[in-house]
Design an enzyme around this catalytic site. Structure first.
Site, PDB file in Angstrom:
ATOM      1  CB  CYS A   2      -0.888   0.244   1.211  1.00 22.06           C
ATOM      2  SG  CYS A   2      -1.732  -1.442   1.512  1.00 22.06           S
ATOM      3  NE  ARG A  27       4.114   1.889  -1.734  1.00 15.87           N
ATOM      4  CZ  ARG A  27       5.219   1.137  -1.528  1.00 15.87           C
ATOM      5  NH1 ARG A  27       6.158   1.224  -2.530  1.00 15.87           N
ATOM      6  NH2 ARG A  27       5.316   0.228  -0.431  1.00 15.87           N
ATOM      7  CD1 TRP A  75      -1.729  -5.703  -2.766  1.00 19.53           C
ATOM      8  CD2 TRP A  75      -2.292  -4.850  -4.578  1.00 19.53           C
ATOM      9  NE1 TRP A  75      -1.979  -6.522  -3.823  1.00 19.53           N
ATOM     10  CE2 TRP A  75      -2.296  -6.054  -4.659  1.00 19.53           C
ATOM     11  CE3 TRP A  75      -2.983  -3.917  -5.594  1.00 19.53           C
ATOM     12  CZ2 TRP A  75      -2.352  -6.721  -6.226  1.00 19.53           C
ATOM     13  CZ3 TRP A  75      -3.098  -4.450  -6.927  1.00 19.53           C
ATOM     14  CH2 TRP A  75      -2.828  -5.852  -7.098  1.00 19.53           C
ATOM     15  CG  ASN A 101       3.008  -0.413   2.815  1.00 24.16           C
ATOM     16  OD1 ASN A 101       2.600  -1.424   2.341  1.00 24.16           O
ATOM     17  ND2 ASN A 101       4.215  -0.106   2.329  1.00 24.16           N
ATOM     18  N   GLY A 102       2.155  -2.757   5.177  1.00 21.73           N
ATOM     19  CA  GLY A 102       2.818  -3.923   5.630  1.00 21.73           C
ATOM     20  C   GLY A 102       1.680  -4.982   6.154  1.00 21.73           C
ATOM     21  CD  GLU A 481       6.828 -16.656 -17.799  1.00 22.23           C
ATOM     22  OE1 GLU A 481       5.849 -17.287 -18.581  1.00 22.23           O
ATOM     23  OE2 GLU A 481       6.929 -15.398 -17.543  1.00 22.23           O
ATOM     24  CE  LYS A 485       7.748 -12.197 -18.860  1.00 22.60           C
ATOM     25  NZ  LYS A 485       6.753 -13.297 -18.614  1.00 22.60           N
ATOM     26  CD  GLU A 488       5.774 -11.193 -22.234  1.00 22.23           C
ATOM     27  OE1 GLU A 488       4.377 -10.709 -22.086  1.00 22.23           O
ATOM     28  OE2 GLU A 488       5.778 -11.952 -21.037  1.00 22.23           O
ATOM     29  CG  HIS A 504      11.139 -37.312 -31.805  1.00 18.89           C
ATOM     30  ND1 HIS A 504      11.257 -38.562 -32.285  1.00 18.89           N
ATOM     31  CD2 HIS A 504      11.541 -37.080 -30.647  1.00 18.89           C
ATOM     32  CE1 HIS A 504      11.504 -39.284 -31.351  1.00 18.89           C
ATOM     33  NE2 HIS A 504      11.790 -38.578 -30.349  1.00 18.89           N
ATOM     34  CE  LYS A 603       0.719  -6.877 -15.130  1.00 24.89           C
ATOM     35  NZ  LYS A 603       1.942  -8.027 -15.436  1.00 24.89           N
TER      36      LYS A 603
HETATM   37  C1  AGP Z   1       2.801 -12.449 -19.201  1.00 29.23           C
HETATM   38  O1  AGP Z   1       4.032 -11.903 -19.335  1.00 29.23           O
HETATM   39  C2  AGP Z   1       1.754 -12.085 -20.395  1.00 29.23           C
HETATM   40  N1  AGP Z   1       1.901 -10.403 -20.314  1.00 29.23           N
HETATM   41  C3  AGP Z   1       0.565 -12.767 -20.474  1.00 29.23           C
HETATM   42  O2  AGP Z   1       0.927 -13.829 -21.092  1.00 29.23           O
HETATM   43  C4  AGP Z   1      -0.030 -12.877 -19.200  1.00 29.23           C
HETATM   44  O3  AGP Z   1       0.547 -13.875 -18.396  1.00 29.23           O
HETATM   45  C5  AGP Z   1      -1.615 -13.469 -19.695  1.00 29.23           C
HETATM   46  O4  AGP Z   1      -2.257 -12.713 -20.413  1.00 29.23           O
HETATM   47  C6  AGP Z   1      -2.391 -14.050 -18.465  1.00 29.23           C
HETATM   48  O5  AGP Z   1      -2.700 -12.875 -17.676  1.00 29.23           O
HETATM   49  P1  AGP Z   1      -3.104 -13.116 -16.181  1.00 29.23           P
HETATM   50  O6  AGP Z   1      -2.393 -13.572 -15.360  1.00 29.23           O
HETATM   51  O7  AGP Z   1      -3.840 -11.781 -15.596  1.00 29.23           O
HETATM   52  O8  AGP Z   1      -4.696 -13.779 -16.397  1.00 29.23           O
END
Ligand code: AGP
Length: 608
Positions: A2, A27, A75, A101-102, A481, A485, A488, A504, A603
């Site tokens: 927070c 935050r 938060w 906050n905490g 993952e 990373k 993207e 294969h 996001k």
């Molecule tokens: C993650 O780096 C990406 N921005 C994206 O794959 C994300 O993980 C995916 O859209 C799922 O989002 P969520 O975890 O908010 O459901």
């Protein structure tokens, strides 16, 4: 996390407080509030939702009179984001208001003690115990009262406190949560970070853990944890506002990578007590699990990759069959789901459309649902039967880092909990993994300390063309993952491949100079993985290895190796992911990409 702010001076406090909270909204932003003292009373204003609601309610602070006050943007951790749970919290006698906050770790026993002494609680928060302790210990001396109160608290806290009998004084306390004091002329401030102050003063004092300060318009007195007055140096901040919001880091993504030890600690610690895993109020004990024949995990993107780790862990430890599917597929493939299915939906935002639709589809077919989400009271949290929160705090960068690793941490806790509930793990192995999970934040910090080495490797390899991540078992899940990373944020194509599957067909793409990043932390299959490294080396690949420190065998084949801290092979995914997050970050930096806002991405994908 927070954000807290405080002001005392000759101006009206409320507009200063709201301005400071605006700078701290990243935050936490699910509710907000201020409390201002005018010498006769403390006026409190709180609102659910974004800070703008509070600004609207108080006419941008103009309707609140007084020159000394505190503010908070929340938060949610303990208690849903409602007006009654919003800070500041007041003592029953109206003399004190507090923002925090905490996490007060011992709030439950304090709450019980205070209720037994007749104090009345009006919220579900841990913070409210502070307001009542202040009333309990108040003897007319503000400083002594604060000292007695904080001596009862365990956990982490940055506190801001006002008392009606001291109309132009604010008290602020720091333990484990960030806090700084702003030094003005005829006015002084405190805040969770410099962004809330920098437009009013660039002169600050950084309080250390255990210290607290009495702040009036003309004087700042700092005390140590015993109450003895100490002197603090004044630091001049020369950051830009934008740099300040990122805590001095160039990007939110790097800041959030660095926050992972704390995010993991906040996610794990409340769930490990006296040698046992306690999963909040989730109702998935032995009795409920006896009715579960299979588990389906669904999510999107990185959350799906965390689910892939979860599948390995739950099957390995709890011996429950687990299927996993991206939500956009699960919802349309007429899945075989019934009342004996547990659906685990994973989501950082809790608002991803495909994941929401999948949950509804599976609920309609009788499944019991468990959500692993980061945002309290998000849609996915609300529509699921049970929720396990990842206490990662707000994640601003589009590319998730702490959101993903805290999801993996929750799966580690869940898999071990299931195994224990079903009696499918020895006491000795349970203890090994229990201790291993508790050590994850420390291992993660040591992995972060590889930062400079990884930056140099990113420069050395500086991939411009497609590359491969290969691994087996949990290492393969980590490859998924790592590959996303890199793609993207650097826009360089990469592919995660089960190392044993490469031969294969796809090995046809391995040619002179092709970069292959080989994850070799899963001990039981290390020799097999070494065979796969030899296969690609024989075809001219450059191999960057990721292995556990002390494993020198990999040096015989890999051109370079990143050694991560020793940890149980079932728990190595998080430490091994950290350098791969940093690798993606530094490659993207080299390529001049917009790291926090990659092209084409959002996001939270709240549409199909
Ligand atoms: C993650 O780096 C990406 N921005 C994206 O794959 C994300 O993980 C995916 O859209 C799922 O989002 P969520 O975890 O908010 O459901």
């Amino acid at each position: 996390m927070c954000g807290i702010v405080g002001y005392t001076g000759s101006s009206s406090a409320a507009p200063y407080l709201l301005d400071g909270l605006k700078r701290l909204e990243y935050r936490g932003y699910d509710s907000a509030g201020i409390a201002v003292s005018d010498g006769e009373k403390i006026s409190q204003a709180r609102a659910k939702g974004r800070l703008q609601n509070l600004c609207d309610e108080t006419n941008d602070g103009k309707s609140i009179v007084g020159t000394c006050g505190i503010g908070h943007t929340r938060w949610a951790t303990h208690g849903a984001p409602t007006k009654s749970n919003a800070h500041p919290h007041m003592s029953n006698d109206g003399k004190f208001a507090v923002v925090h906050n905490g996490i007060i770790e011992n709030f439950a026993e304090l709450r019980e003690e205070l209720i037994s002494e007749g104090f009345v609680f009006h919220s579900e928060t841990d913070t409210e115990v502070v307001a009542h302790l202040l009333e309990k210990y108040y003897d007319g001396d503000f400083k002594r009262t604060v000292l007695k109160t904080i001596n009862r608290l365990e956990g982490s806290y940055a506190l801001g406190i006002v008392c009606i009998d001291f109309p132009n004084e604010v008290m602020t306390v720091k333990l484990a949560s960030p806090l700084i004091v702003g030094v003005g002329v005829g006015e002084n401030f405190f805040a969770s970070d410099v962004t809330a102050l920098i437009s009013h003063t660039r002169n600050v004092m950084y309080l250390d853990d255990g210290e607290f300060a009495s702040i009036t318009p003309d004087k700042i007195t700092v005390y140590d944890c015993m109450g003895a007055e100490i002197s603090k140096k004044i630091t001049h901040i020369n950051w830009s506002m934008e740099a300040a919001e990122k805590g001095g880091y160039d990007h939110f993504m790097l800041k959030e990578i660095m926050e992972q030890p704390n995010a993991l600690k906040a996610t794990i610690e409340p769930r490990v007590k006296d040698g046992k895993i306690v999963l909040d109020d989730v109702k998935l004990g032995a009795a409920e699990l006896k009715n579960i024949r299979n588990i389906v995990i669904t999510a999107c993107g990185s959350a799906y990759h965390a689910g892939c780790v979860g599948k390995y862990l739950i099957e390995e430890l709890a011996r429950i069959p687990v299927q996993i599917d991206v939500a956009s597929e699960l919802r349309y493939r007429n899945p075989i789901i019934d009342e004996h299915t547990l659906l685990i939906a994973v989501s950082q935002s809790g608002e991803t459309a495909d994941t929401i639709a999948s949950i509804k589809e599976c609920k309609a077919r009788g499944a019991r649902t468990l959500a692993i989400v980061n945002v309290v009271d998000s849609t996915i949290a609300k529509i699921s039967d049970d929720v396990l929160y990842t206490w990662a705090g707000p994640e601003i960068a589009v590319a998730t880092t702490k959101g993903y690793t805290t999801q993996v941490a929750v799966f580690s806790l869940l898999a071990l909990y299931f195994a224990d509930e079903l009696g499918r793990i020895s006491e000795e192995r349970y203890k090994e993994l229990y201790n291993g999970i508790r050590n994850i934040p420390e291992r993660c910090q040591r992995a972060i300390d590889l930062n400079n080495k990884v930056r140099d490797l990113a420069k050395k390899y500086s991939p411009k063309d497609s590359l491969f991540f290969i691994g087996r078992n949990l290492d393969y899940a980590a490859c998924l993952e790592a590959s996303l990373k890199l793609k993207e944020i650097s826009y360089i194509h990469s592919e995660a491949y089960a190392a044993g599957e490469l031969k294969h067909g796809t090995i046809a793409l391995i040619e002179e100079g092709r970069l292959v990043i080989a994850l070799a932390c899963y001990h039981d299959l290390f020799d097999k993985l070494m065979g796969n490294i030899k296969e690609v080396k024989a075809r001219g690949a450059r191999v960057l290895g990721v292995a556990v420190e002390g494993n020198r065998k990999i040096l015989a084949e890999a051109d370079d190796t990143i050694f991560i801290p020793e940890t149980d092979q079932l728990l190595s995914t998080i430490p091994e992911t950290i350098p791969l997050q940093l690798f993606a970050y530094y490659v993207a930096l080299e390529n001049g990409c917009d790291i926090d806002k990659p092209k084409n991405l959002a996001k939270s994908v709240t549409v199909e």
